[in-house]
Design an enzyme around this catalytic site. Structure first.
Site, PDB file in Angstrom:
ATOM      1  N   ASP A  39      36.415  -6.647  23.005  1.00 54.72           N
ATOM      2  CA  ASP A  39      36.435  -6.856  21.557  1.00 54.72           C
ATOM      3  C   ASP A  39      35.213  -6.211  20.893  1.00 54.72           C
ATOM      4  O   ASP A  39      34.172  -6.055  21.529  1.00 54.72           O
ATOM      5  CB  ASP A  39      36.442  -8.376  21.307  1.00 54.72           C
ATOM      6  CG  ASP A  39      37.039  -8.727  19.966  1.00 54.72           C
ATOM      7  OD1 ASP A  39      37.466  -7.820  19.228  1.00 54.72           O
ATOM      8  OD2 ASP A  39      37.074  -9.929  19.648  1.00 54.72           O
ATOM      9  N   HIS A  56      37.096   2.746  18.857  1.00 54.14           N
ATOM     10  CA  HIS A  56      38.070   2.710  19.955  1.00 54.14           C
ATOM     11  C   HIS A  56      37.775   3.824  20.963  1.00 54.14           C
ATOM     12  O   HIS A  56      37.862   3.634  22.172  1.00 54.14           O
ATOM     13  CB  HIS A  56      39.499   2.861  19.415  1.00 54.14           C
ATOM     14  CG  HIS A  56      39.919   1.731  18.540  1.00 54.14           C
ATOM     15  ND1 HIS A  56      39.645   0.414  18.837  1.00 54.14           N
ATOM     16  CD2 HIS A  56      40.594   1.702  17.361  1.00 54.14           C
ATOM     17  CE1 HIS A  56      40.131  -0.368  17.879  1.00 54.14           C
ATOM     18  NE2 HIS A  56      40.714   0.392  16.970  1.00 54.14           N
ATOM     19  N   LEU A 150      39.793  -0.217  43.944  1.00 58.86           N
ATOM     20  CA  LEU A 150      39.965  -1.131  42.810  1.00 58.86           C
ATOM     21  C   LEU A 150      41.336  -0.967  42.145  1.00 58.86           C
ATOM     22  O   LEU A 150      41.796   0.151  41.934  1.00 58.86           O
ATOM     23  CB  LEU A 150      38.870  -0.843  41.783  1.00 58.86           C
ATOM     24  CG  LEU A 150      38.937  -1.616  40.466  1.00 58.86           C
ATOM     25  CD1 LEU A 150      37.992  -2.807  40.508  1.00 58.86           C
ATOM     26  CD2 LEU A 150      38.590  -0.741  39.286  1.00 58.86           C
TER      27      LEU A 150
END
Ligand code: V0D
Length: 259
Positions: A39, A56, A150
């Site tokens: 956020d 962004h 991962l």
């Protein structure tokens, strides 16, 4: 040094006084699965008088940085909340821009991710994504599906209540058609109908930007998860922030309701 670091960042942080090193962290238990609500990208841009999309874009670079470090630390899965089912309400220009980010991210970083053995996945309602976004992601998923490092799991057009309702509908259907007995519905079975599928529940949830809520993110899966919140905006999040979060996690004793 940390004081200077804080001043540069310009935001108060619930940080330990000492700077944490990778070596410090590796002495303790590494969380298997970390989930992050990324956020503060819009706020980061606003502070700089930049358009929201600039935030962004900066946030996208942080995704790469944090994925690399998590993988190096031996984290097994990283789930990132990239786009919620509510995010469609944003201005069309912003949504259109966001839907180009997966392609840009993968065009730029997929070769590195492949080299580092990262497996890309997504969870969420894929049917509503623009074709160009969907195709780029599908290609990356295919290319990395056998990778053993991962698991980089993007929550994209994801909402947890919808996820739970869809699971209930599927289970009901299977009971109705006789392929499932109602008394065999337990937590393990229910979990297998959720979008996280084989991923284990997150051990640690991080939310940036000072908001202290879940916003419809992984409601079932976060039942026993440790939460770590920071005022730091996602584009300012860095390796030291992740080390701080894991360090705090390591100081807490998890009991899963026991004593
Ligand atoms: C914007 C901060 C990477 C949060 C990070 C469509 C908001 C940057 C991806 C991505 C977004 C998704 C799937 C994939 C590869 C990369 C991404 C969105 C937003 C929403 F396979 N960053 N990123 N997707 N932001």
């Amino acid at each position: 040094m940390l004081k200077l670091f804080r001043k540069l960042k310009g935001s108060p942080q619930p940080f330990n006084e000492k700077e944490i090193s990778k070596e410090d962290i590796l002495k303790g238990e590494i969380p298997n699965h970390i989930a992050i609500i990324m956020d503060g990208n819009g706020r980061w841009a606003k502070k700089r008088a930049l358009p929201r999309i600039a935030g962004h874009h900066e946030g996208m670079k942080v995704v790469r940085k944090i994925t690399k470090q998590a993988n190096e630390l031996g984290v097994k899965a990283l789930t990132l909340y990239a786009f919620s089912t509510e995010n469609w309400k944003r201005p069309k220009t912003e949504v259109d821009y966001l839907m180009k980010l997966p392609e840009e991210f993968l065009n730029t970083y997929l070769p590195e991710l492949v080299k580092e053995n990262v497996q890309v996945r997504i969870m969420g309602d894929k049917s509503k994504l623009p074709k160009h976004t969907f195709n780029a992601i599908e290609k990356a998923i295919k290319e990395t599906k056998n990778n053993k490092g991962l698991v980089l799991n993007f929550a994209l057009n994801y909402g947890s209540r919808t996820e739970i309702i869809t699971a209930v509908q599927e289970i009901a259907k299977n009971v109705e058609n006789g392929s499932l007995e109602s008394n065999s519905i337990d937590e393990t079975l229910f979990s297998s109908y959720l979008m996280t599928q084989s991923l284990r529940d997150p051990d640690l949830l991080i939310r940036t930007s000072g908001e202290i809520r879940l916003s419809n993110f992984m409601l079932w899966q976060l039942a026993y998860t440790e939460f770590w919140f920071t005022e730091v905006l996602w584009p300012d999040f860095n390796e030291q922030c992740l080390l701080q979060a894991i360090y705090t996690y390591q100081q807490r004793g998890r009991r899963f309701g026991g004593i």
